[in-house]
Design a protein around this motif. Sequence first.
Motif, PDB file in Angstrom:
ATOM      1  N   PRO A  70      19.218  51.985  42.348  1.00 42.65           N
ATOM      2  CA  PRO A  70      18.753  50.758  43.011  1.00 42.65           C
ATOM      3  C   PRO A  70      19.266  49.488  42.334  1.00 42.65           C
ATOM      4  N   GLU A  71      19.563  49.574  41.047  1.00 46.13           N
ATOM      5  CA  GLU A  71      20.076  48.399  40.333  1.00 46.13           C
ATOM      6  C   GLU A  71      21.492  48.034  40.761  1.00 46.13           C
ATOM      7  N   ASP A  72      22.148  48.899  41.494  1.00 44.48           N
ATOM      8  CA  ASP A  72      23.481  48.599  42.024  1.00 44.48           C
ATOM      9  C   ASP A  72      23.421  47.849  43.350  1.00 44.48           C
ATOM     10  N   THR A  73      22.243  47.667  43.877  1.00 44.98           N
ATOM     11  CA  THR A  73      22.096  46.940  45.137  1.00 44.98           C
ATOM     12  C   THR A  73      22.542  45.494  44.965  1.00 44.98           C
ATOM     13  N   ALA A  74      23.469  45.075  45.795  1.00 46.48           N
ATOM     14  CA  ALA A  74      24.041  43.733  45.680  1.00 46.48           C
ATOM     15  C   ALA A  74      25.040  43.527  46.820  1.00 46.48           C
ATOM     16  N   VAL A  75      25.464  42.294  46.952  1.00 48.01           N
ATOM     17  CA  VAL A  75      26.625  42.005  47.783  1.00 48.01           C
ATOM     18  C   VAL A  75      27.856  42.128  46.886  1.00 48.01           C
ATOM     19  N   TYR A  76      28.807  42.913  47.332  1.00 51.30           N
ATOM     20  CA  TYR A  76      30.015  43.168  46.563  1.00 51.30           C
ATOM     21  C   TYR A  76      31.179  42.376  47.150  1.00 51.30           C
ATOM     22  N   TYR A  77      31.960  41.771  46.266  1.00 52.00           N
ATOM     23  CA  TYR A  77      33.109  40.955  46.647  1.00 52.00           C
ATOM     24  C   TYR A  77      34.362  41.467  45.940  1.00 52.00           C
ATOM     25  N   CYS A  78      35.493  41.320  46.585  1.00 52.79           N
ATOM     26  CA  CYS A  78      36.728  41.487  45.847  1.00 52.79           C
ATOM     27  C   CYS A  78      37.381  40.114  45.694  1.00 52.79           C
ATOM     28  N   ALA A  79      38.155  39.997  44.643  1.00 46.45           N
ATOM     29  CA  ALA A  79      38.780  38.723  44.305  1.00 46.45           C
ATOM     30  C   ALA A  79      40.160  38.976  43.720  1.00 46.45           C
ATOM     31  N   ALA A  80      40.984  37.961  43.752  1.00 51.18           N
ATOM     32  CA  ALA A  80      42.349  38.102  43.257  1.00 51.18           C
ATOM     33  C   ALA A  80      42.767  36.848  42.499  1.00 51.18           C
ATOM     34  N   ARG A  81      43.652  37.069  41.554  1.00 52.92           N
ATOM     35  CA  ARG A  81      44.263  35.944  40.868  1.00 52.92           C
ATOM     36  C   ARG A  81      45.668  36.341  40.440  1.00 52.92           C
ATOM     37  N   SER A  82      46.518  35.383  40.344  1.00 48.62           N
ATOM     38  CA  SER A  82      47.879  35.633  39.885  1.00 48.62           C
ATOM     39  C   SER A  82      47.980  35.298  38.410  1.00 48.62           C
ATOM     40  N   GLY A  83      49.028  35.785  37.802  1.00 48.12           N
ATOM     41  CA  GLY A  83      49.298  35.436  36.428  1.00 48.12           C
ATOM     42  C   GLY A  83      48.436  36.205  35.435  1.00 48.12           C
ATOM     43  N   ARG A  84      48.623  35.837  34.202  1.00 48.00           N
ATOM     44  CA  ARG A  84      47.922  36.517  33.121  1.00 48.00           C
ATOM     45  C   ARG A  84      46.539  35.925  32.911  1.00 48.00           C
ATOM     46  N   LEU A  85      45.701  36.687  32.233  1.00 46.45           N
ATOM     47  CA  LEU A  85      44.441  36.139  31.753  1.00 46.45           C
ATOM     48  C   LEU A  85      44.054  36.878  30.484  1.00 46.45           C
ATOM     49  N   VAL A  86      43.128  36.316  29.787  1.00 45.73           N
ATOM     50  CA  VAL A  86      42.647  36.934  28.560  1.00 45.73           C
ATOM     51  C   VAL A  86      41.810  38.142  28.941  1.00 45.73           C
ATOM     52  N   TRP A  87      42.180  39.303  28.421  1.00 47.42           N
ATOM     53  CA  TRP A  87      41.540  40.546  28.845  1.00 47.42           C
ATOM     54  C   TRP A  87      40.034  40.514  28.609  1.00 47.42           C
ATOM     55  N   SER A  88      39.604  39.895  27.531  1.00 61.15           N
ATOM     56  CA  SER A  88      38.173  39.864  27.211  1.00 61.15           C
ATOM     57  C   SER A  88      37.390  39.043  28.231  1.00 61.15           C
ATOM     58  N   ALA A  89      38.064  38.155  28.938  1.00 61.96           N
ATOM     59  CA  ALA A  89      37.405  37.316  29.942  1.00 61.96           C
ATOM     60  C   ALA A  89      37.814  37.700  31.350  1.00 61.96           C
ATOM     61  N   ALA A  90      38.372  38.873  31.488  1.00 64.57           N
ATOM     62  CA  ALA A  90      38.986  39.239  32.760  1.00 64.57           C
ATOM     63  C   ALA A  90      37.982  39.476  33.873  1.00 64.57           C
ATOM     64  N   LEU A  91      36.733  39.685  33.536  1.00 63.11           N
ATOM     65  CA  LEU A  91      35.710  39.895  34.562  1.00 63.11           C
ATOM     66  C   LEU A  91      34.805  38.670  34.714  1.00 63.11           C
ATOM     67  N   ASP A  92      35.335  37.524  34.367  1.00 64.20           N
ATOM     68  CA  ASP A  92      34.602  36.280  34.597  1.00 64.20           C
ATOM     69  C   ASP A  92      35.001  35.716  35.960  1.00 64.20           C
ATOM     70  N   ALA A  93      34.025  35.482  36.809  1.00 64.54           N
ATOM     71  CA  ALA A  93      34.311  35.049  38.171  1.00 64.54           C
ATOM     72  C   ALA A  93      35.159  33.783  38.260  1.00 64.54           C
ATOM     73  N   PRO A  94      34.945  32.781  37.408  1.00 60.37           N
ATOM     74  CA  PRO A  94      35.762  31.546  37.526  1.00 60.37           C
ATOM     75  C   PRO A  94      37.255  31.774  37.303  1.00 60.37           C
ATOM     76  N   GLN A  95      37.628  32.931  36.777  1.00 54.72           N
ATOM     77  CA  GLN A  95      39.046  33.215  36.548  1.00 54.72           C
ATOM     78  C   GLN A  95      39.800  33.501  37.842  1.00 54.72           C
ATOM     79  N   TYR A  96      39.067  33.737  38.925  1.00 52.37           N
ATOM     80  CA  TYR A  96      39.690  34.223  40.154  1.00 52.37           C
ATOM     81  C   TYR A  96      39.805  33.131  41.204  1.00 52.37           C
TER      82      TYR A  96
END
Length: 126
Positions: free
Chosen positions: A87-113
Amino acid sequence: VQLQVSGGGLVQPGGSLRLSCTFSGFTLDRYIIAWFRQAPGREREGVSLISRLYGNPKYGESVKGRFTISRDNAKKTVYLQMNNLTPEDTAVYYCAARSGRLVWSAALDAPQYHYWGQGTLVTVSS
């Protein structure tokens, strides 16, 4: 750049779903594709991503071992296979894209996309 999400729905705890993110306007060797989710009253959470060139995956801590991200270059689709859902997985799921490199440690930060698809609701309930 366009992203189209499909595959959400209602599933019982312990069940599985596969989400699809079909894209146009770019190629996977230039863009990182990620999945995010947002539950009511909570911040948007990074779930998983697949890297540009080699398709390396990264997962959020809450989904490691249960979710698998993959891609089909010919179909221009990225998948999120979700197993052993709770039940904790209940949510609205989105996909997102970005070009270029990013810092791997911050790769799952939404503002990066830069580009976002519409969300699909996943409800895990008995």
